[in-house]
Design an enzyme around this catalytic site. Structure first.
Site, PDB file in Angstrom:
ATOM      1  CB  CYS A   1      44.558  40.702  33.792  1.00 44.81           C
ATOM      2  SG  CYS A   1      42.846  41.221  33.930  1.00 44.81           S
TER       3      CYS A   1
ATOM      4  CD  GLU B   1      43.285  44.152  36.584  1.00 41.81           C
ATOM      5  OE1 GLU B   1      44.029  43.232  37.000  1.00 41.81           O
ATOM      6  OE2 GLU B   1      43.009  44.314  35.401  1.00 41.81           O
TER       7      GLU B   1
END
Length: 497
Positions: A287, A253
């Site tokens: 993110c 990720e």
């Protein structure tokens, strides 16, 4: 709550916070809060061996029983929510509600995983051979390494660990060197759950504290079949090939460069609220932070004026103070990176609103959020800068907007604000957003744990948290049982002897 009070409430003693070589500083004021003893790199073989030994016992425990441990962990997290949330604020600089929200994510994924422990379903598959039954089963796979980043110091660990534990896998956690206290406090909470559980094997959860060499040991070990890593694309480029080389499984990720398309029909007041939260929450260090705003030319000027006005009213400062909405960047290096990105944007034709170093706030790395009107999607816009910078570009047709959104290396999260059903469905179609997350009339950040979390392209392709992400922590086995007295071969092959 003072630094020392937050650490004491989280269960740390003075002895645990002194005598080591890893300096931990709070981004709130830059103060040193701990000198932690690091895990020697030479001990990683023993750490992995303990996890491997724990696996041989834990995989035999029925999954619903494994779920009971996660249920107890959820209870302990509920009891410690305020204390752990305050520690997230201390160590990562999040405002109080976001620190508490991150712990709530941990609680939520525990609830999800408890239910999952009774739903690790396989399939019954039609066999082409008479008198045969074919099925698919799922089994524990082995120790799972989890490497987490500073910006979410506890929630991504929980996304991985709660699933891994109910799937039958021990966990080795390597937190960011910038936020190790949150991991150590979580380990204390987990140990309380273990005491109540009663019969778990030693080594079920281990936390290793230190530098990159510890993560490299997890990446390289064949005894760690699954490695989940959250961080930069640069880190993913190093981790992914090394795990693949040993035929391990990497759940990556990585970076995001998330966009919002604002169509002419959009509810601008609702879009404005989503923009502000998504772009400046956690000081732009998610993110999933909103980094690119793609606005129809007919409303671009109006919306930019609304955003700059809203930004000017946002309270910047100590994240523990009531009313603060923007806390510090993680450190001075992050602030320097933000200023460098703004300089590059200006050199590439950008018009900057805001972005100055915050006045009247000392000690930490505080900056006003920036809105940057760009003539095109230039080189700097295509990069992810972990800071509250929002690049604004215009468009004329939806196809142009979608092409602009997709024309970046990252593919994590995306959204569109529109009241036009055709535009919404086009955005969600195969010819629309190329991201792992695509939303309509909500921002790109704030994902719920029920859906699988992750993205495509340089975001890494991994999936964590909800939906069927649990399959990443197990091995699939196809079984065929012949209950007849014959031995027919598949595909009509004849091989008589």
């Amino acid at each position: 709550m003072t630094h020392s009070a937050a650490l004491s409430a989280a269960g740390f003693t003075d002895a645990e916070l002194t005598g080591g070589t890893l300096t931990v500083r709070s981004p709130i004021d830059g103060a040193e809060v701990a000198q932690l003893v690091e895990t020697p790199a030479a001990e990683m073989l023993a750490v992995i061996a303990r996890a491997k030994s724990a696996f041989t016992a834990w995989r035999k425990v029925p999954a619903p029983r494994r779920g009971e441990l996660v249920r107890l962990l959820g209870e302990e997290l509920r009891a410690a929510k305020d204390e752990l949330g305050a520690l997230v604020t201390l160590e990562a600089g999040k405002i109080t509600s976001e620190g508490l929200g991150e712990v709530q994510e941990m609680i939520d994924i525990c609830d999800f995983a408890v239910g999952l422990s009774r739903q690790l379903y396989g399939l019954t598959i039609a066999s082409e051979r008479p008198g045969h039954r074919m099925a698919e089963t799922w089994h524990p796979i082995g120790p799972v390494g989890v490497i987490t980043a500073f910006n979410f110091p506890v929630a991504p660990w929980a996304w991985n660990a709660a699933l891994a534990l109910v799937c039958g896998d021990p966990v080795i956690w390597k937190p960011s060197e910038k936020t190790p206290l949150c991991a150590l406090a979580t380990l204390k909470i987990f140990e309380r759950a273990l005491i109540r559980f009663g019969d778990a094997p030693e080594g079920l959860l281990q936390v290793v504290v230190g530098g990159a060499e510890l993560g490299e040991a997890l990446v390289a070990s064949r005894d760690v079949p699954v490695l989940s890593a959250t961080g930069s694309t640069r880190m993913g480029r190093a981790v992914g090939p090394k795990v693949a080389e040993r035929f391990g499984r990497a759940i990556l990720e990585l970076g995001g460069n998330n966009a919002m398309i604002v169509a002419p029909s959009a509810d601008l007041d609702m879009a404005l609220r989503a923009i502000v939260f998504s772009a400046v929450g956690t000081a732009g260090q998610r993110c999933t932070s909103l980094r690119r705003l793609i606005v129809h030319e007919s409303i671009r000027e109006e919306l930019v004026a609304k955003i700059t006005a809203a930004y000017s009213s946002l309270a910047i400062g100590d994240p523990r103070a009531e009313g603060t909405l923007i806390g510090p960047l993680i450190d001075k290096a992050a602030l320097k990176g933000m200023q460098a990105a703004l300089e590059a944007a200006q050199a590439q034709g950008g018009k900057i609103h805001g972005g100055a170093i915050a006045a009247g706030v000392t000690g930490g790395a505080y900056a006003a959020p920036a809105v940057v009107e760009m003539p095109a999607q230039t080189e700097i816009v295509r990069e992810e800068t972990f800071a509250p910078i929002l690049y604004v570009m215009g468009y004329e047709t939806l196809d142009q907007a979608i092409a602009l959104q997709n024309d970046v290396p990252q593919g994590l999260s995306s959204c569109i604000f529109t009241l036009d059903l055709r535009e919404a469905e086009t955005f969600l179609s195969a010819s629309g957003s190329d991201c792992g997350i695509a939303n309509v009339n909500i921002g790109p950040s704030g994902a719920e744990i029920g859906g699988a979390f992750g993205g495509e392209k340089e975001t890494g392709g991994g999936r964590e948290s909800g939906s069927d992400a649990w399959k990443g922590y197990m091995r699939r086995q196809t079984n065929t049982v012949n209950y007849s007295s014959e031995l027919p071969l598949a595909q009509g092959v004849k091989f008589d002897i």
